[in-house]
Scaffold this active site. Structure first.
Site, PDB file in Angstrom:
ATOM      1  N   LYS A  24     -11.098  -6.900  -9.709  1.00 26.30           N
ATOM      2  CA  LYS A  24     -11.413  -5.505 -10.025  1.00 26.30           C
ATOM      3  C   LYS A  24     -10.161  -4.712 -10.383  1.00 26.30           C
ATOM      4  CE  LYS A  24     -15.133  -3.176  -8.676  1.00 26.30           C
ATOM      5  NZ  LYS A  24     -15.858  -2.232  -7.833  1.00 26.30           N
ATOM      6  N   LYS A  58      -5.877 -13.361 -12.732  1.00 29.98           N
ATOM      7  CA  LYS A  58      -7.184 -13.827 -12.301  1.00 29.98           C
ATOM      8  C   LYS A  58      -8.201 -12.699 -12.389  1.00 29.98           C
ATOM      9  CE  LYS A  58      -6.500 -13.385  -7.380  1.00 29.98           C
ATOM     10  NZ  LYS A  58      -6.653 -13.979  -6.081  1.00 29.98           N
ATOM     11  N   LYS A  71       0.835  -1.210   0.000  1.00 27.03           N
ATOM     12  CA  LYS A  71       0.000   0.000   0.000  1.00 27.03           C
ATOM     13  C   LYS A  71       0.866   1.255   0.000  1.00 27.03           C
ATOM     14  CE  LYS A  71      -4.342  -1.801   0.858  1.00 27.03           C
ATOM     15  NZ  LYS A  71      -4.588  -2.618   2.054  1.00 27.03           N
TER      16      LYS A  71
END
Ligand code: TRP
Length: 333
Positions: A198, A195, A112
């Site tokens: 989103k 895969k 992050k």
């Protein structure tokens, strides 16, 4: 007594086929065997500062889609994290014995920081503490999460054990990752690699709420190649992905039929994709119509959310009462 399961659902909105055949199918099975708590992690999502309108809208959407996909509120407790403020209180207590060094070493935190260097807030560093509290608050021993959450579960055990040691109690239990199969089915995206997710863009995902027209459009635009040129040629990833998707939504005969055509270099991707799209439309039809029915029934949605909050709250209040006692927080008046 049945063991307790807790799982947090990211409140990022719409569910896709990857969620449906992966984590969700696991949840649906678990509710028969365990005492399950499934919650929408709206407090966690505050780390990225969603707008108030987006936040409440996506939370509601996720609740409806989980119900439509088979979470049964009679068997499981489905609730919204922020409806149980005891979680936030436990988070405060547990933050006192989570060390900054170990939090900064967490892989998800480092990712992050790398991706959003301008928003390294304290909530992000202590994300694993909040997640630990979600689990510890119900004394769960099983958590249905994927590989990417293993480290957070290990931290959950560390925090629970540290609390036990600090206060010389045998209070919090250890929780471990759980899945019915060793490997959850991997659902590939439509973008030729990886895969379905989103983060790979809307075009790579088939959402459970996508209309048949949208599904057809996305599948027809899926990445493929110019076709096999040699008999029995190995399939490149983009084509293998489409076959993998087909093996999930179509009959074995259909898959075999296109496989043979591929091996004989006679496959026409247009026909192949058309078949895949129609089978996807059929496979998702029951969920899609349940999403529609549930979203039209505001009273039902509200009732499920209220009952979930009550059941989760009852379990959480009991824990917090005990935790306050252990810590020595007591009313002096
Ligand atoms: N961190 C989890 C994820 O990103 C979501 C989550 C929050 C969670 N709290 C949890 C998962 C508790 C399991 C248990 O997917």
């Amino acid at each position: 007594m049945k063991e307790t399961v807790v799982s947090g659902i990211r409140s990022t909105g719409k569910l896709h086929l990857g969620n449906y055949y992966g984590a969700l199918s696991n949840f649906v099975k678990m509710q028969n065997d365990y005492n399950c708590f499934f919650f929408i992690a709206d407090l966690h999502s505050l780390t990225t500062h969603p707008t108030p309108g987006d936040l409440s809208r996506t939370v509601r959407q996720v609740v409806m889609e989980y119900l439509a996909a088979g979470i049964d509120p009679e068997k499981s407790t489905i609730y919204i994290q922020s409806d149980v403020p005891e979680v936030a209180e436990l988070y405060l207590y547990m933050n006192m014995n989570a060390y900054l060094g170990e939090l900064e070493r967490a892989a998800a935190f480092k990712d992050k920081v790398r991706d959003n260097p301008d928003n390294v807030n304290a909530g992000l560093v202590t994300y694993p503490v909040l997640m630990a509290c979600d689990i510890l608050i119900h004394h769960a021993t099983k958590v249905p999460v994927g590989k990417d959450q293993e480290q957070h579960l290990e931290m959950t055990r560390t925090f629970g054990n540290r609390f036990n040691r600090l206060y010389n109690v045998d209070y919090f239990k250890e929780a471990f990752a759980f899945s019915y199969s060793d490997k959850l089915v991997k659902i590939p995206g439509l973008d030729g690699n990886g895969k379905m997710g989103k983060s790979n863009g809307d075009a790579s995902c088939i959402y459970l709420s996508d209309t048949p027209e949208v599904i057809r459009k996305k599948v027809m635009r899926a990445v493929s190649d110019s076709g096999p040129t040699e008999m029995n040629q190995p399939k490149p990833e983009s084509i293998q992905n489409l076959f993998d998707l087909m093996s999930i939504v179509s009959t074995p005969d259909t898959v075999e039929h296109f496989n043979e055509l591929y091996n004989k270099c006679e496959i026409r991707y247009g026909d192949f994709k058309k078949q895949l799209a129609e089978d996807m439309v059929l496979a998702t039809e029951p969920v899609r119509s349940r999403i529609e029915a549930i979203s039209a029934d505001e009273e039902y949605v509200q009732k499920v959310i209220r009952i979930g909050a009550e059941k989760a709250g009852e379990s959480a209040r009991k824990t917090l009462k005990e935790v306050r006692e252990i810590i020595g927080i007591k009313k002096l008046y």
